[in-house]
Enzyme design. Sequence first.
Site, PDB file in Angstrom:
ATOM      1  N   GLU A 283       0.804  -1.147  -0.050  1.00  0.00           N
ATOM      2  CA  GLU A 283       0.056   0.009  -0.100  1.00  0.00           C
ATOM      3  C   GLU A 283       0.866   1.223   0.204  1.00  0.00           C
ATOM      4  O   GLU A 283       1.065   1.896   1.127  1.00  0.00           O
ATOM      5  CB  GLU A 283      -0.986  -0.031   1.251  1.00  0.00           C
ATOM      6  CG  GLU A 283      -2.122  -1.067   1.162  1.00  0.00           C
ATOM      7  CD  GLU A 283      -3.314  -0.842   2.175  1.00  0.00           C
ATOM      8  OE1 GLU A 283      -3.064  -0.058   3.004  1.00  0.00           O
ATOM      9  OE2 GLU A 283      -4.207  -1.531   2.050  1.00  0.00           O
ATOM     10  N   GLU A 375      -5.944  -7.194  -1.224  1.00  0.00           N
ATOM     11  CA  GLU A 375      -6.403  -7.229   0.238  1.00  0.00           C
ATOM     12  C   GLU A 375      -7.408  -6.413   0.365  1.00  0.00           C
ATOM     13  O   GLU A 375      -8.058  -5.298  -0.281  1.00  0.00           O
ATOM     14  CB  GLU A 375      -5.320  -6.536   1.080  1.00  0.00           C
ATOM     15  CG  GLU A 375      -5.534  -6.327   2.530  1.00  0.00           C
ATOM     16  CD  GLU A 375      -4.611  -5.635   3.368  1.00  0.00           C
ATOM     17  OE1 GLU A 375      -3.402  -5.591   3.142  1.00  0.00           O
ATOM     18  OE2 GLU A 375      -4.900  -4.628   4.023  1.00  0.00           O
TER      19      GLU A 375
HETATM   20  C1  IDC Z   1      -3.140  -3.867  10.244  1.00  0.00           C
HETATM   21  C2  IDC Z   1      -3.419  -5.172  11.194  1.00  0.00           C
HETATM   22  C3  IDC Z   1      -3.045  -4.704  12.475  1.00  0.00           C
HETATM   23  C4  IDC Z   1      -1.876  -4.034  12.734  1.00  0.00           C
HETATM   24  C5  IDC Z   1      -1.732  -3.021  11.576  1.00  0.00           C
HETATM   25  C6  IDC Z   1      -0.384  -2.208  11.637  1.00  0.00           C
HETATM   26  O1  IDC Z   1      -4.667  -5.650  10.990  1.00  0.00           O
HETATM   27  O2  IDC Z   1      -3.083  -5.778  13.417  1.00  0.00           O
HETATM   28  O3  IDC Z   1      -1.410  -3.603  13.680  1.00  0.00           O
HETATM   29  O4  IDC Z   1      -2.033  -3.365  10.512  1.00  0.00           O
HETATM   30  O5  IDC Z   1       0.249  -3.031  11.017  1.00  0.00           O
HETATM   31  C7  IDC Z   1      -3.990  -2.371   5.342  1.00  0.00           C
HETATM   32  C8  IDC Z   1      -2.823  -2.741   5.628  1.00  0.00           C
HETATM   33  C9  IDC Z   1      -2.716  -3.870   6.655  1.00  0.00           C
HETATM   34  C10 IDC Z   1      -3.384  -3.494   7.926  1.00  0.00           C
HETATM   35  C11 IDC Z   1      -5.030  -3.372   7.557  1.00  0.00           C
HETATM   36  C12 IDC Z   1      -5.844  -2.984   8.661  1.00  0.00           C
HETATM   37  O6  IDC Z   1      -2.277  -3.541   4.416  1.00  0.00           O
HETATM   38  O7  IDC Z   1      -1.203  -3.923   6.965  1.00  0.00           O
HETATM   39  O8  IDC Z   1      -3.305  -4.249   8.871  1.00  0.00           O
HETATM   40  N1  IDC Z   1      -5.147  -2.563   6.448  1.00  0.00           N
HETATM   41  O9  IDC Z   1      -5.746  -1.631   9.479  1.00  0.00           O
HETATM   42  N2  IDC Z   1      -4.339  -1.325   4.669  1.00  0.00           N
HETATM   43  C13 IDC Z   1      -5.871  -0.942   5.030  1.00  0.00           C
HETATM   44  C14 IDC Z   1      -6.090  -1.582   6.112  1.00  0.00           C
END
Ligand code: IDC
Length: 457
Positions: A283, A375
Amino acid sequence: MKRLLALLATCATVLGLTAAVAPQAAAATGCKVDYTVTSQWTGGFQAGVKVTNLGAPLTGWTLGFSLPDAGQKIAQGWNATWSQSGSAVTAAGVDWNRALATNASADLGFTGTFTGANPKPTAFTLNGVACTGSLEEEPPPVPADNTPVDVNGQLHVCGVNLCNQYNRPIQLRGMSTHGIQWFSQCYNTASLDALAHDWKSDLLRTAMYVQEDGYETDPAGFTSRVNGLVDMAEARGMYALIDFHTLTPGDPNYNLARAKTFFASVAARNAAKKNVIYEIANEPNGVSWSAIKSYAEQVIPVIRAADPDAVVIVGTRGWSSLGVSDGSNESEVVSNPVNATNLMYAFHFYAASHKDTYRSTLSRAASRLPLFVTEFGTVSATGGGAMDRASTTAWLDLLDQLKISYANWTYSDAPESSAAFKPGTCGGSDYSSSGVLTESGALLKSRISTPDTFPTS
Ligand code: IDC
């Protein structure tokens, strides 16, 4: 060489060992031959031939076979009386192996010369009866059981679609791991079996964070963990999406050197596999499309050099929203695409946060760009909050209709509503019962496990 064979024949005749004089040779009712090229050098080779009598006891025997290439000649044989006429070869038992009880074997061999290729003979007879036992001790071929990879084979981009080996558009539906630096306990034989067999998932996305205690802390260790998951997916007939999970910082160029090192390694190691797809930047955020494009145009050639035919996916601006979360839209990509073929663009959404504007962008963009939802979540963009069933259903219906592939965040027991399993699940061995699923997990399992429609012609 002719002289040598003549010599062998003469010796055999003198010793009374030829098949012609073998007393009361009984007909074989079955036999097996293991033919092994034990060594080969320029123009020459040595072969071992193990003859097993599967029929009634024999008091004498002659093995017959054809050398498949005209350039192959027997030079010197042992443990039998060998002769060659044109491509036809016979080897007759000698006094210490002439009697062959049922299931008994004789080990023969020869050195030979060859000019062109050196193929192995494929058919043998014993006393004129065809040997139908296996020619070599090889494991039986693994029966194809119609897994997603069996059916679809090596994928490629055709127009705006992901296409299978029949050049027909397909949709892959599957799950993403959570960060493998935190949740490796969730990816084991039982959980992967459940994903492949109960969920009937087509795809496992492996989220390898680069920061946040990820790849940068142990490049070799994370590379090998990713490869291990590729193999586990392959063994179950699932595609493996290798996600270089850049997130913070959002400019993928920060990790350019790491990406080149990582992808050079995984692409070389997995080049022969049909199930691997590379996602080079999860992302991108706080960065322009042109910077992302520049990153992609440096990383993609590294992958192609090692694995020329794999599909590659690149993230888009604004957390892979095609720019929408940054107030832009898909036009910046349409008018300035990455200079590469067999490439798709990532689109991400979280159903409780991203609704109609995002859906209409995706619908519009889908006729211009090859898209892959690498994702998405059923919840808010934090990964938590209530599941939005209506929005998730609208999204999944749209993806099905457009045949856009997807991976859901996450196949894990993280204590957040986006996880498919209840906290603590990965400490046990049950990944199959409905009791271990969260609300999001239950919805996704039901969507993913509906039968695939993979065209085969
Ligand atoms: C989130 C995880 C969470 C973690 C966070 C930071 O769910 O447990 O603490 O990342 O690393 C994304 C990202 C993905 C995120 C997810 C939800 O690709 O890494 O995971 N998210 O926030 N993009 C939009 C949402």
